[in-house]
Design a protein around this motif. Structure first.
Motif, mmCIF file in Angstrom:
data_model
loop_
_atom_site.group_PDB
_atom_site.id
_atom_site.type_symbol
_atom_site.label_atom_id
_atom_site.label_comp_id
_atom_site.label_asym_id
_atom_site.label_seq_id
_atom_site.Cartn_x
_atom_site.Cartn_y
_atom_site.Cartn_z
ATOM 1 N N ALA A 125 -7.785 1.704 -2.044
ATOM 2 C CA ALA A 125 -7.923 0.470 -1.268
ATOM 3 C C ALA A 125 -8.511 0.680 0.114
ATOM 4 O O ALA A 125 -9.080 -0.260 0.684
ATOM 5 C CB ALA A 125 -6.567 -0.226 -1.128
ATOM 6 N N LEU A 129 -4.456 -6.942 3.939
ATOM 7 C CA LEU A 129 -4.168 -5.519 3.805
ATOM 8 C C LEU A 129 -4.619 -4.719 5.022
ATOM 9 O O LEU A 129 -4.107 -3.626 5.274
ATOM 10 C CB LEU A 129 -4.820 -4.961 2.544
ATOM 11 C CG LEU A 129 -4.226 -5.456 1.225
ATOM 12 C CD1 LEU A 129 -5.058 -4.973 0.043
ATOM 13 C CD2 LEU A 129 -2.784 -4.989 1.073
ATOM 14 N N ARG A 179 -3.592 0.709 -3.625
ATOM 15 C CA ARG A 179 -2.901 -0.545 -3.890
ATOM 16 C C ARG A 179 -1.708 -0.306 -4.815
ATOM 17 O O ARG A 179 -1.824 0.390 -5.815
ATOM 18 C CB ARG A 179 -3.843 -1.555 -4.536
ATOM 19 C CG ARG A 179 -5.012 -1.955 -3.677
ATOM 20 C CD ARG A 179 -5.904 -2.940 -4.398
ATOM 21 N NE ARG A 179 -5.209 -4.218 -4.606
ATOM 22 C CZ ARG A 179 -5.758 -5.402 -4.338
ATOM 23 N NH1 ARG A 179 -6.983 -5.486 -3.871
ATOM 24 N NH2 ARG A 179 -5.069 -6.497 -4.538
ATOM 25 N N LEU A 188 -2.702 -1.657 6.824
ATOM 26 C CA LEU A 188 -3.363 -0.372 7.064
ATOM 27 C C LEU A 188 -3.173 0.070 8.509
ATOM 28 O O LEU A 188 -2.824 1.227 8.776
ATOM 29 C CB LEU A 188 -4.852 -0.502 6.734
ATOM 30 C CG LEU A 188 -5.689 0.771 6.781
ATOM 31 C CD1 LEU A 188 -5.411 1.633 5.553
ATOM 32 C CD2 LEU A 188 -7.180 0.433 6.843
ATOM 33 N N GLY A 203 -5.374 4.979 1.358
ATOM 34 C CA GLY A 203 -4.551 3.870 0.910
ATOM 35 C C GLY A 203 -4.817 3.526 -0.543
ATOM 36 O O GLY A 203 -5.968 3.428 -0.971
ATOM 37 N N LEU A 244 0.825 -1.209 0.000
ATOM 38 C CA LEU A 244 0.000 0.000 0.000
ATOM 39 C C LEU A 244 0.856 1.254 0.000
ATOM 40 O O LEU A 244 1.906 1.306 0.644
ATOM 41 C CB LEU A 244 -0.909 0.037 1.237
ATOM 42 C CG LEU A 244 -2.008 -1.008 1.372
ATOM 43 C CD1 LEU A 244 -2.681 -0.867 2.724
ATOM 44 C CD2 LEU A 244 -3.026 -0.882 0.243
#
Length: 230
Positions: free
Chosen positions: A111, A136, A104, A140, A102, A22
């Motif tokens: 994302a 993910l 990708r 994050l 975020g 990310l």
């Protein structure tokens, strides 16, 4: 058309971080902020409890925004929705937490979203439907903890989640959060009362404040609010 910001020196409450998959950055335009709302579909809303004004209710608009590649000039130019939203720069309000969008790294799509309250050290966040179930969420929340420790100078970052939200629990644990004390019941912004659990992430070494950080936060948290679900 703006290109995606590269990780580098922070400035004026503007931060950029990168994880394995990310790129996370402070919103630059209203399009970035709209993507955060678009990622909050009915499944995410079940856990987050945002009020109606913060939610993109039209499914077609949500899907259109989440298909955009914010660093791809050609795709943005061909989208009327993107054109309208790109025309308005994003400026953080004085009372607003530190927000990261975020994107990708594999396909360039929006994302997810995470936010940190500098006064309480609490984080929240959620992922777009296409980004769930791939680990993910842990990235994050690790990025949110890094924002707190290495950019805002916070020794401890906290998060809360509904006890039934197992996805958020797994993501926070994978990001290095451990159990903490907190109120067992919490009321979400939309009025729904939940059973809640609390966690904390403690800096391993010295903390630091970047050039983009605002005024220093109080040494003790002013209060708590449940973190948004993954």
């Amino acid at each position: 058309m703006p290109k995606l910001p590269l990780p580098g020196p922070c400035w004026r409450r503007r931060h950029t971080l990168r994880t394995e998959r990310l790129l996370l950055y402070t919103p630059e335009t209203v399009l970035d902020l709209a993507a955060a709302a678009a990622a909050s579909d009915p499944e995410a809303q079940r856990w987050i409890g945002w009020v109606a004004g913060n939610v993109v209710t039209d499914r077609r608009v949500r899907e259109a925004v989440l298909q955009l590649h914010p660093g791809d000039t050609d795709s943005l130019r061909s989208s009327p929705v993107a054109q309208r939203l790109l025309a308005h720069p994003f400026e953080p309000r004085p009372d607003q937490g530190e927000t990261l969008i975020g994107v990708r790294l594999d396909d360039g799509r929006y994302a997810g979203f995470t936010e940190l309250n500098p006064e309480t050290g609490e984080i929240g966040g959620h992922l777009a439907p296409h980004a769930r179930g791939q680990g993910l969420g842990a990235e994050l929340f690790r990025a949110a903890a890094l924002l707190g420790h290495a950019h805002l100078g916070l020794q401890i970052v906290r998060a809360g989640h509904e006890t039934a939200n197992t996805a958020s629990a797994r993501a926070l644990a994978s990001a290095g959060f451990v159990a903490d004390d907190g109120p067992p019941r919490h009321t979400l912004p939309n009025g729904r009362e939940i059973d809640s659990r609390w966690l904390r992430h403690t800096a391993v070494g010295p903390t630091s404040r970047c050039r983009g950080a605002g005024p220093a936060a109080p040494s003790e948290p002013a209060g708590r609010s449940a973190a948004e679900g993954q």
